[in-house]
Write a protein that holds these residues in place. Structure first.
Motif, PDB file in Angstrom:
ATOM      1  N   ALA A 250      -0.024 114.202 -14.875  1.00 62.60           N
ATOM      2  CA  ALA A 250      -1.377 114.094 -15.433  1.00 62.60           C
ATOM      3  C   ALA A 250      -2.434 114.484 -14.403  1.00 62.60           C
ATOM      4  O   ALA A 250      -3.415 115.175 -14.718  1.00 62.60           O
ATOM      5  CB  ALA A 250      -1.624 112.665 -15.929  1.00 62.60           C
ATOM      6  N   LYS A 254      -4.990 117.408 -14.779  1.00 60.26           N
ATOM      7  CA  LYS A 254      -6.432 117.228 -14.656  1.00 60.26           C
ATOM      8  C   LYS A 254      -7.022 118.135 -13.575  1.00 60.26           C
ATOM      9  O   LYS A 254      -8.087 118.728 -13.752  1.00 60.26           O
ATOM     10  CB  LYS A 254      -6.745 115.767 -14.331  1.00 60.26           C
ATOM     11  N   ALA A 257      -7.078 121.599 -14.892  1.00 62.19           N
ATOM     12  CA  ALA A 257      -8.156 121.755 -15.878  1.00 62.19           C
ATOM     13  C   ALA A 257      -9.518 121.781 -15.219  1.00 62.19           C
ATOM     14  O   ALA A 257     -10.412 122.576 -15.588  1.00 62.19           O
ATOM     15  CB  ALA A 257      -8.070 120.613 -16.895  1.00 62.19           C
ATOM     16  N   LYS A 258      -9.709 120.908 -14.205  1.00 66.57           N
ATOM     17  CA  LYS A 258     -10.998 120.866 -13.508  1.00 66.57           C
ATOM     18  C   LYS A 258     -11.255 122.161 -12.739  1.00 66.57           C
ATOM     19  O   LYS A 258     -12.362 122.710 -12.747  1.00 66.57           O
ATOM     20  CB  LYS A 258     -11.014 119.672 -12.556  1.00 66.57           C
TER      21      LYS A 258
END
Length: 355
Positions: A250, A254, A257-258
């Motif tokens: 995760a 994240k 994605a960031k």
């Protein structure tokens, strides 16, 4: 002529037997043979029998099975020995064991005559001699054993009795084949004590078996609990490993994605009208921040020109322009950090303005 000779010999033998006293036929001879055969010159000896012949009162020979010839008046059949296996019942007798217990024991003796000459002239009464020898040997052997060993070691007791009888009966031409103990009688009190001992032994075995069963059950329960704890710990360990792996994935997702969002933001800012889009984003964040006021704490810090949204947006864009001039082409991560620093600086300045 031969017929006349046979008739004459038979008549003479019959007369001699009538004149002979009956004391010559002893009870021993009657025991081993029901009747002594007559000397009829021509004799037929049955199989498995040995006829001992005396000539003028002295041992002459032993007749073999089959056809045999004897001289009348001179030869006489003195003993008839059976070569078959003979069974003799040993009378019941009392014996004292090693632990001073009086026992009543009887048995059966199996023997065979190997040498008819020794059996006839070596002992007066072979049956009586062997029976007495078996009884005395049994007493001596029982005196060496305790009561418990008498019942447990009957085979060895029988073999010892046979060995002892054979050592003494070799001179008699008799061979003892087997000796079997039929019955062993103990006194009533000793029998009662033996029954009590057996009951106590059975109770002891039952108690021991019950305790062993309880121990086995406790061991099984403990082993089951141990295995359950091991499996539970392994399950918890696997759960934590899976959870950590999921959290790591995760975090990576994240971060990716960031990074992608920052990269897209940087690309968007470099395009035409990028500043306007940035101004719109700042304005949206400003309105969202005002919507979350006083939700988590009672202490609220507000700038002096709270309703001047355009001023706040222009100030944020001025800070962004200044940062963009210092670094012509920063990386997406650096751009994000500088943007966050600018926003934090703006918030701190607004807080200082608040009385």
């Amino acid at each position: 002529m031969l017929r006349t000779l046979c008739r004459t010999g038979g008549a003479i033998l019959l007369q001699a037997q009538r004149s002979t006293p009956r004391l010559l036929v002893t009870p021993v001879q009657q025991r081993w043979a029901s009747s002594l055969p007559m000397n009829t010159v021509i004799l037929f000896v049955p199989q498995q029998e040995a006829w001992v012949v005396e000539r003028m009162g002295r041992f002459h020979r032993i007749l073999e099975p089959g056809l045999n010839f004897l001289i009348p008046l001179l030869d006489r059949i003195r003993y008839v020995q059976s070569l078959k296996e003979i069974v003799i019942d040993v009378p019941e007798q009392s014996a004292v064991s090693l632990d001073n217990v009086t026992l009543q024991i009887d048995g059966v003796l199996y023997l065979r005559i190997l040498d008819p000459f020794k059996a006839s002239y070596g002992v007066e009464d072979p049956e009586y001699a062997v029976t007495q020898l078996a009884q005395t040997t049994m007493r001596s052997e029982l005196g060496k054993l305790t009561l418990d060993k008498v019942f447990r070691e009957r085979e060895s007791l029988n073999s010892n009795i046979v060995h002892s009888i054979n050592q003494a009966s070799d001179e008699w031409g008799i061979r003892c084949l087997r000796y079997e103990i039929k019955d062993i009688h103990v006194p009533p009190r000793v029998k009662e004590s033996m029954q009590m001992q057996v009951e106590a032994e059975r109770k002891k075995r039952a108690t021991v078996l019950e305790s062993e069963g309880t121990r086995e059950a406790a061991i099984n329960v403990a082993e089951g609990r141990k295995q359950a704890q091991i499996l539970a710990s392994e399950g918890e360990k696997a759960e934590q490993i899976n959870k950590a792996a999921g959290e790591a994935q995760a975090v990576l997702a994240k971060a990716e994605a960031k990074a992608k969002a920052i990269r897209m933001l940087s690309d968007a800012l470099t395009e035409q009208n990028g500043n306007a889009a940035a101004s719109l984003s700042v304005a949206e964040q400003y309105v969202s921040a005002f919507s979350n006021l006083a939700k988590q704490s009672n202490t609220i810090l507000l700038p002096s020109n709270t309703g001047d949204i355009s001023g706040m947006v222009s100030q944020a864009m001025t800070i962004y322009s200044t940062l963009s001039k210092t670094s012509q082409k920063p990386s997406p991560e650096e751009l994000q950090e500088k943007t966050e620093e600018a926003l934090s600086h703006l918030e701190s300045s607004e807080e200082q303005r608040t009385p």
